[in-house]
Motif scaffolding. Sequence first.
Motif, PDB file in Angstrom:
ATOM      1  N   CYS A  40       0.830   1.614  -1.258  1.00 48.05           N
ATOM      2  CA  CYS A  40       1.036   0.202  -0.911  1.00 48.05           C
ATOM      3  C   CYS A  40       2.511  -0.168  -0.821  1.00 48.05           C
ATOM      4  CB  CYS A  40       0.336  -0.696  -1.930  1.00 48.05           C
ATOM      5  SG  CYS A  40      -1.459  -0.644  -1.827  1.00 48.05           S
ATOM      6  N   GLU A  70      -1.170  -6.993   0.092  1.00 47.60           N
ATOM      7  CA  GLU A  70      -2.504  -6.393  -0.029  1.00 47.60           C
ATOM      8  C   GLU A  70      -3.568  -7.305   0.588  1.00 47.60           C
ATOM      9  OE1 GLU A  70      -3.324  -5.266  -4.037  1.00 47.60           O
ATOM     10  OE2 GLU A  70      -1.737  -3.753  -4.083  1.00 47.60           O
ATOM     11  N   PHE A 123      -2.079  -4.764   4.079  1.00 46.80           N
ATOM     12  CA  PHE A 123      -2.264  -3.686   3.096  1.00 46.80           C
ATOM     13  C   PHE A 123      -1.099  -2.695   3.098  1.00 46.80           C
ATOM     14  CE2 PHE A 123      -4.546   0.028   1.183  1.00 46.80           C
ATOM     15  CZ  PHE A 123      -4.764  -0.562  -0.053  1.00 46.80           C
ATOM     16  N   THR A 124      -0.927  -1.942   4.179  1.00 46.74           N
ATOM     17  CA  THR A 124       0.220  -1.028   4.267  1.00 46.74           C
ATOM     18  C   THR A 124       0.753  -1.031   5.696  1.00 46.74           C
ATOM     19  OG1 THR A 124      -0.995   0.976   4.941  1.00 46.74           O
ATOM     20  CG2 THR A 124      -0.836   0.525   2.571  1.00 46.74           C
ATOM     21  N   HIS A 162      -3.626   8.202   7.505  1.00 46.22           N
ATOM     22  CA  HIS A 162      -4.356   7.431   6.497  1.00 46.22           C
ATOM     23  C   HIS A 162      -3.452   6.343   5.907  1.00 46.22           C
ATOM     24  CE1 HIS A 162      -7.527  10.517   6.568  1.00 46.22           C
ATOM     25  NE2 HIS A 162      -6.527  11.384   6.649  1.00 46.22           N
ATOM     26  N   TYR A 163      -4.047   5.497   5.075  1.00 47.03           N
ATOM     27  CA  TYR A 163      -3.237   4.550   4.329  1.00 47.03           C
ATOM     28  C   TYR A 163      -2.162   5.303   3.552  1.00 47.03           C
ATOM     29  CZ  TYR A 163      -7.021   1.076   4.848  1.00 47.03           C
ATOM     30  OH  TYR A 163      -7.963   0.213   5.320  1.00 47.03           O
ATOM     31  N   SER A 194       1.027   4.280   9.082  1.00 45.38           N
ATOM     32  CA  SER A 194       1.480   5.570   8.533  1.00 45.38           C
ATOM     33  C   SER A 194       2.347   6.344   9.525  1.00 45.38           C
ATOM     34  CB  SER A 194       0.275   6.420   8.130  1.00 45.38           C
ATOM     35  OG  SER A 194      -0.583   6.648   9.244  1.00 45.38           O
TER      36      SER A 194
END
Length: 386
Positions: free
Chosen positions: A65, A261, A265-266, A61-62, A269
């Motif tokens: 940030c 962002e 965004f990130t 997942h995300y 993972s």
Amino acid sequence: MKHKFLAKRYWKDNSTPLGDSVGLAGQYPDLINLSIGDPDLTTDSRIIEAAFQDALDGHTHYTDCYGDLELREGLKDFYQQEYGYAFPLGECMVTTSACHAMWLVMETILDDGDEVIIHEPYFTPYDQQIRLAGGIPVPVVTREEDAFQLNVEDLERAITPRTKAMILNTPNNPTGTCFSRETLEAIAKVAIKHDLIVVSDDIYTAFSYAEPFIPITTLKGMRERTITIGSFSKDFCMTGWRIGYILAPEYLVTTVKNVNENNVFTAPSISQRAAIHALKLRKEIQPLIVEEYKKRTFYAYERICGLKNMSVLPPRGSLYLFVNIKATGLTSAKVTTRLLEEAHVLVIPGNAFGASGEGYLRLAMTVSVEMLKEAFDRIEQMSLFK
């Protein structure tokens, strides 16, 4: 090319010999590729297996940030243990590679028309990364006779009222030089005197052969004006994972996060999980990687010293040798073409790294010693180097 549906800033061809070399790599079935600096060693299986298990365990997942908390804590511990440098987590952010980090930094700090000094020869993307953020790159030439150390007097002469920052890269791509403590301290004094930001592109920190790597942010007065960009690509043979990071004062990191962002965004993972395991295993994994590339670099150096019309400084760091071929009387592009056509060896012409790189070739030590032997056996049969 020009087209009404293309932004005018891209009407001019911005391709470089660095990028073009990818297309040339498949030209000959027996080609030996010394062009792109992508380590040939696969990421250590322990890192891969641990990251795979993390994916199975739900790390898909995300992340935060700013990056996976465990990774940022790992980076904090790493800098404390390796360099005695402490920073709060608010001064650290994980990025989708160091190249992405550099773009984020330029976008964050530059207003239109701000000047950024880059010591030349330089990593090819710097020029466009600065321009895309509205800045103006200002090259300062380093010279082989100075072992490509940055001359501080040349640096000061390049500073104008519009100078906002300078990019520092040591160990260096493409020259392989490592800036001495004396050079770093002199750069720091200039940065403080002229109130400049130093963006330190610390990509090859493990590959400093002559003396231990010194992050410029650890020098007196530099913490508040240094943005450190780091990466797992070369130090851990993790280029494809696309994972990097930024260390900077908290107000800068917060703004970089806000810019990001609206971009990716990130960072991925699973790649962040792999980086966590890389840091934990670094004392087992890294020495073997460094020793292998050091062995290759010194082997290539010895072979070059035995060739006519080629010369190179003794290896100091990184994965590269910046080879002087001025004695051939040919341009870097022509020598590159002859190496490709006659020896089936692919290298990068020096002018890919700025105008002062003309008369040089960059060789990446990304094949085994056995392959390097074959490459130099072919090269020494060329009339140009006999």
